[in-house]
Design a protein around this motif. Structure first.
Motif, PDB file in Angstrom:
ATOM      1  N   TYR A 141     -11.028   3.111   0.376  1.00 53.69           N
ATOM      2  CA  TYR A 141     -10.508   2.925   1.740  1.00 53.69           C
ATOM      3  C   TYR A 141     -11.574   2.277   2.632  1.00 53.69           C
ATOM      4  O   TYR A 141     -11.303   1.335   3.389  1.00 53.69           O
TER       5      TYR A 141
ATOM      6  N   TRP B 262      -6.522 -11.798  -0.668  1.00 54.21           N
ATOM      7  CA  TRP B 262      -7.451 -10.815  -0.118  1.00 54.21           C
ATOM      8  C   TRP B 262      -6.731  -9.775   0.734  1.00 54.21           C
ATOM      9  O   TRP B 262      -7.076  -8.590   0.714  1.00 54.21           O
TER      10      TRP B 262
ATOM     11  N   SER C 128     -12.125  -1.428   1.772  1.00 53.47           N
ATOM     12  CA  SER C 128     -11.042  -2.286   2.268  1.00 53.47           C
ATOM     13  C   SER C 128     -11.206  -2.567   3.764  1.00 53.47           C
ATOM     14  O   SER C 128     -11.016  -3.703   4.214  1.00 53.47           O
TER      15      SER C 128
ATOM     16  N   LEU D 200      -6.248  -1.444  -2.117  1.00 52.58           N
ATOM     17  CA  LEU D 200      -7.339  -0.514  -1.834  1.00 52.58           C
ATOM     18  C   LEU D 200      -6.935   0.561  -0.818  1.00 52.58           C
ATOM     19  O   LEU D 200      -7.287   1.737  -0.974  1.00 52.58           O
TER      20      LEU D 200
ATOM     21  N   ASN E 162      -6.880  -5.867  -0.163  1.00 52.27           N
ATOM     22  CA  ASN E 162      -7.515  -4.941   0.786  1.00 52.27           C
ATOM     23  C   ASN E 162      -6.504  -4.013   1.444  1.00 52.27           C
ATOM     24  O   ASN E 162      -6.602  -2.787   1.333  1.00 52.27           O
TER      25      ASN E 162
ATOM     26  N   HIS F  38       0.828  -1.209   0.000  1.00 52.95           N
ATOM     27  CA  HIS F  38       0.000   0.000   0.000  1.00 52.95           C
ATOM     28  C   HIS F  38       0.865   1.263   0.000  1.00 52.95           C
ATOM     29  O   HIS F  38       0.453   2.296  -0.535  1.00 52.95           O
TER      30      HIS F  38
END
Length: 245
Positions: free
Chosen positions: A150, A166, A153, A174, A170, A119
């Motif tokens: 956001y 996942w 997620s 995201l 997430n 991220h």
């Protein structure tokens, strides 16, 4: 080019009378605002020397006495402070849940660290792209979708979508998109446009400070939510907060 008085000298030459300053002639420098030029023109054309000139002096001075030039700047700054406080604050809580991710989804520390790194990478990649879109189309075009990403997620992770791909989607993709479009890097320059040059750094500093405030407040809230309920519920609460930003 006809020379005109510089009203900006009102603030710098306090020992001179206001009328003397405005009646003096100086060449308008490059970058002078149109409203300053118009003020000088109205001053020069003024027939009622005493009353009208005093009113114009008061109007010019009052423009710089107040931090907020208009209501739009006030509301925009307040909204930006809340958004940055929330987005940066929620990000600061992720490390508190690493053990919960491992216990509930079998997520290893390596996988969790990879998602955090992902991220950060997506945040860095998409920030200039979202910044360009914000300059061309307006900040809301990127801020609203970013907050939705956001929020989604956080909602998915609150429902135990925290293992395998996942987790990377997430917590990695995201969340990265959410920070790229709704963190201080986008909101700070966007808000500063609403303020005059002399106050832009102050407005930017306030927004940045609220990001730091969120980093302090949200870990405390995360611990409170975990003690009251489950860790999943705290993610859902954060998701709701982000959605309604």
């Amino acid at each position: 080019v006809q020379t005109c008085a510089l009203p900006i000298l009102i603030k710098k030459l306090t020992k001179m009378s206001l009328s003397t300053i405005l009646d003096s002639t100086y060449t308008i420098p490059q970058g002078m605002k149109l409203e300053d030029n118009e003020l000088v023109k109205r001053w020069s054309d003024c027939s009622e020397q005493s009353m009208n000139k005093e009113l114009m002096i008061d109007a010019y001075l009052s423009r710089d006495l107040y931090f907020f030039p208009n209501k739009t700047a006030f509301y925009a700054l307040i909204a930006a402070c809340f958004v940055v406080c929330t987005t940066m604050g929620v990000r600061q809580t992720f490390g508190l849940y690493s053990n919960n991710f491992e216990a509930s989804g079998g997520t290893s520390n390596t996988e969790f660290g990879l998602a955090i790194a992902m991220h950060a990478i997506f945040w860095g990649i998409f920030t200039p792209i979202f910044g360009r879109i914000s300059d061309r189309l307006g900040g809301y075009v990127v801020i609203v979708p970013a907050l939705i990403f956001y929020s989604i997620s956080m909602l998915l992770m609150g429902n135990n979508f925290i293992s395998g791909m996942w987790l990377q989607i997430n917590l990695g993709l995201l969340v990265g998109l959410g920070l790229a479009g709704a963190a201080g890097t986008i909101l700070t320059p966007m808000i500063s446009k609403h303020f005059p040059n002399e106050n832009r750094s102050k407005a930017a500093g306030i927004v940045t400070a609220c990001g730091g405030l969120g980093m302090f407040i949200f870990p405390i809230l995360a611990n409170i939510f975990k003690n009251i309920s489950t860790w999943q519920m705290s993610f859902i609460i954060f998701s709701i907060i982000l959605f309604f930003m």
